[in-house]
Motif scaffolding. Structure first.
Motif, PDB file in Angstrom:
ATOM      1  N   ASP A 160       0.827  -1.208   0.000  1.00  0.00           N
ATOM      2  CA  ASP A 160       0.000   0.000   0.000  1.00  0.00           C
ATOM      3  C   ASP A 160       0.860   1.257   0.000  1.00  0.00           C
ATOM      4  O   ASP A 160       0.475   2.290  -0.568  1.00  0.00           O
ATOM      5  CB  ASP A 160      -0.933   0.001   1.213  1.00  0.00           C
ATOM      6  N   VAL A 161       2.036   1.177   0.640  1.00  0.00           N
ATOM      7  CA  VAL A 161       2.929   2.343   0.687  1.00  0.00           C
ATOM      8  C   VAL A 161       3.333   2.758  -0.722  1.00  0.00           C
ATOM      9  O   VAL A 161       3.345   3.951  -1.052  1.00  0.00           O
ATOM     10  CB  VAL A 161       4.182   2.036   1.543  1.00  0.00           C
ATOM     11  N   PRO A 167       7.299  10.638  -3.180  1.00  0.00           N
ATOM     12  CA  PRO A 167       7.453  11.911  -2.477  1.00  0.00           C
ATOM     13  C   PRO A 167       8.333  12.877  -3.266  1.00  0.00           C
ATOM     14  O   PRO A 167       9.152  12.452  -4.095  1.00  0.00           O
ATOM     15  CB  PRO A 167       8.152  11.514  -1.163  1.00  0.00           C
ATOM     16  N   PRO A 168       8.202  14.171  -3.015  1.00  0.00           N
ATOM     17  CA  PRO A 168       9.124  15.132  -3.639  1.00  0.00           C
ATOM     18  C   PRO A 168      10.533  14.912  -3.098  1.00  0.00           C
ATOM     19  O   PRO A 168      10.707  14.399  -1.988  1.00  0.00           O
ATOM     20  CB  PRO A 168       8.564  16.496  -3.212  1.00  0.00           C
ATOM     21  N   GLY A 209      18.231  11.329  -9.053  1.00  0.00           N
ATOM     22  CA  GLY A 209      17.078  11.052  -8.209  1.00  0.00           C
ATOM     23  C   GLY A 209      17.402  11.270  -6.750  1.00  0.00           C
ATOM     24  O   GLY A 209      18.415  11.899  -6.406  1.00  0.00           O
ATOM     25  N   PRO A 210      16.573  10.763  -5.847  1.00  0.00           N
ATOM     26  CA  PRO A 210      16.766  10.986  -4.414  1.00  0.00           C
ATOM     27  C   PRO A 210      17.895  10.135  -3.837  1.00  0.00           C
ATOM     28  O   PRO A 210      18.031   8.954  -4.184  1.00  0.00           O
ATOM     29  CB  PRO A 210      15.420  10.564  -3.811  1.00  0.00           C
ATOM     30  N   ALA A 211      18.690  10.723  -2.966  1.00  0.00           N
ATOM     31  CA  ALA A 211      19.736   9.961  -2.281  1.00  0.00           C
ATOM     32  C   ALA A 211      19.134   8.756  -1.572  1.00  0.00           C
ATOM     33  O   ALA A 211      19.764   7.690  -1.485  1.00  0.00           O
ATOM     34  CB  ALA A 211      20.459  10.861  -1.278  1.00  0.00           C
ATOM     35  N   ASP A 212      17.908   8.897  -1.079  1.00  0.00           N
ATOM     36  CA  ASP A 212      17.236   7.792  -0.380  1.00  0.00           C
ATOM     37  C   ASP A 212      17.185   6.520  -1.222  1.00  0.00           C
ATOM     38  O   ASP A 212      17.212   5.411  -0.681  1.00  0.00           O
ATOM     39  CB  ASP A 212      15.804   8.194  -0.018  1.00  0.00           C
ATOM     40  N   LEU A 213      17.113   6.672  -2.544  1.00  0.00           N
ATOM     41  CA  LEU A 213      16.967   5.502  -3.402  1.00  0.00           C
ATOM     42  C   LEU A 213      18.247   4.664  -3.413  1.00  0.00           C
ATOM     43  O   LEU A 213      18.196   3.436  -3.334  1.00  0.00           O
ATOM     44  CB  LEU A 213      16.594   5.950  -4.815  1.00  0.00           C
ATOM     45  N   GLU A 251       8.346   9.484   4.102  1.00  0.00           N
ATOM     46  CA  GLU A 251       9.091   9.553   2.844  1.00  0.00           C
ATOM     47  C   GLU A 251      10.248   8.552   2.836  1.00  0.00           C
ATOM     48  O   GLU A 251      10.507   7.887   1.833  1.00  0.00           O
ATOM     49  CB  GLU A 251       9.614  10.979   2.629  1.00  0.00           C
ATOM     50  N   ARG A 252      10.924   8.439   3.972  1.00  0.00           N
ATOM     51  CA  ARG A 252      12.004   7.449   4.062  1.00  0.00           C
ATOM     52  C   ARG A 252      11.443   6.049   3.860  1.00  0.00           C
ATOM     53  O   ARG A 252      12.037   5.220   3.173  1.00  0.00           O
ATOM     54  CB  ARG A 252      12.696   7.546   5.423  1.00  0.00           C
ATOM     55  N   LEU A 253      10.302   5.786   4.463  1.00  0.00           N
ATOM     56  CA  LEU A 253       9.679   4.478   4.346  1.00  0.00           C
ATOM     57  C   LEU A 253       9.363   4.163   2.894  1.00  0.00           C
ATOM     58  O   LEU A 253       9.575   3.035   2.429  1.00  0.00           O
ATOM     59  CB  LEU A 253       8.405   4.418   5.189  1.00  0.00           C
TER      60      LEU A 253
END
Length: 303
Positions: A160-161, A167-168, A209-213, A251-253
């Motif tokens: 579902d997440v 997220p931006p 892209g995002p560092a999180d990725l 967003e981290r999740l």
């Protein structure tokens, strides 16, 4: 090859390098005019499925290697590239050889994780004059493969997440496949306590892209290689090294779960190179169980 060797040089040896999934890798030993030798690495896309993507991947990798020259990031140097197999039997890239080896053992992981984090922070600090293409995430809520015996409620919540919009984020230069199998270490014998990173390889998925990725991808691989706790630990190590992740837990999740769920579709292909590299205990079932434990732990920690 002969077009890119110096006058008087010749190939005197070839050794298959193992651990890759998409391409065949060979270390080529070159006899030089002065009586010495030097090594190059030939990356070749032979499998028909991967060869179909090779032109894009090799063009991006060649661009990334050229960009990283002089950046301080220890990447191979580009020698030549034939992304469309105009001169070679298969799409290929020729690069310099870096010293070191991949290290996938549990022993010493507590020392290597901070080094991996610092290296990733350095990669994300690269500011290219021309951005690579935007990241691509192929996994969807409908393509996730829930492992047999998994925590059904946790996986349903995780799926579902990723139904939500991404997220931006503030864009960064991404490796996009940064994980222990693509990092070379110099590990002095007999103790693994003082390793250093000598190279980062496989830049074919370079993106913006995002560092999180990137952090999420390395976290998933660490969780499967060494246990879920190390997957959870890597994001902390990245921030301790000066990296900046999304501020909101939701967003981290999103990014962490997205990468974990993506791995559900390719457990077999992920586990096989690790077994070939000596981690025989990492069967498909063991890796799937670790993935389930990691996704469940993410949902408990951040969900």
């Amino acid at each position: 090859m002969s077009r890119h060797l110096e006058v008087g040089e010749r190939i005197v040896g070839a050794e298959a390098l193992h651990g890759g999934i998409t391409a065949e890798m060979r270390r080529l030993t070159i006899a030089t005019r002065g009586g010495g030798t030097r090594d190059l690495v030939l990356r070749t896309f032979v499998d028909p499925f991967y060869a179909g993507h090779a032109e894009d991947w090799l063009t991006r990798e060649a661009g990334a290697l050229a960009l990283l020259t002089g950046s301080g990031v220890p990447a191979p140097g580009l020698v030549a590239v034939d992304p469309s197999a105009a001169h070679c039997e298969y799409p290929s890239l020729l690069m310099t050889h870096l010293a070191g080896r991949t290290v996938l053992d549990d022993e010493g992981v507590e020392t290597r994780v901070p080094l991996l984090a610092r290296q990733l922070v350095a990669i994300h600090a690269v500011r290219p004059a021309e951005r690579p293409r935007e990241y691509v995430a192929l996994t969807t809520a409908d393509s996730v493969v829930t492992p047999k015996g998994a925590d059904a409620a946790a996986w349903a919540a995780a799926i579902d997440v990723i139904r939500r919009p991404a997220p931006p984020y503030e864009g960064r230069f991404l490796h996009r496949d940064f994980q222990p199998g693509n990092v070379l270490f110099d590990v002095p014998p007999p103790s693994p306590e003082d390793p250093r990173i000598t190279g980062v390889v496989d830049w074919a998925q370079t993106s913006w892209g995002p560092a999180d990725l990137d952090v999420a991808h390395c976290s998933t691989n660490l969780a499967l290689l060494h246990g879920p706790a190390w997957g959870l630990r890597f994001a902390e190590a990245y921030e301790e090294a000066g990296g900046v992740l999304a501020a909101a837990a939701s967003e981290r999740l999103y990014w962490r779960v997205r990468d974990g769920l993506a791995c559900s579709e390719e457990v077999r292909s992920v586990a096989q190179p690790w077994r070939e590299a000596g981690r025989a205990e990492l069967t498909r079932r063991v890796v799937a169980q670790r993935l389930d434990a990691y996704v469940t732990a993410l949902m408990d920690a951040l969900g």
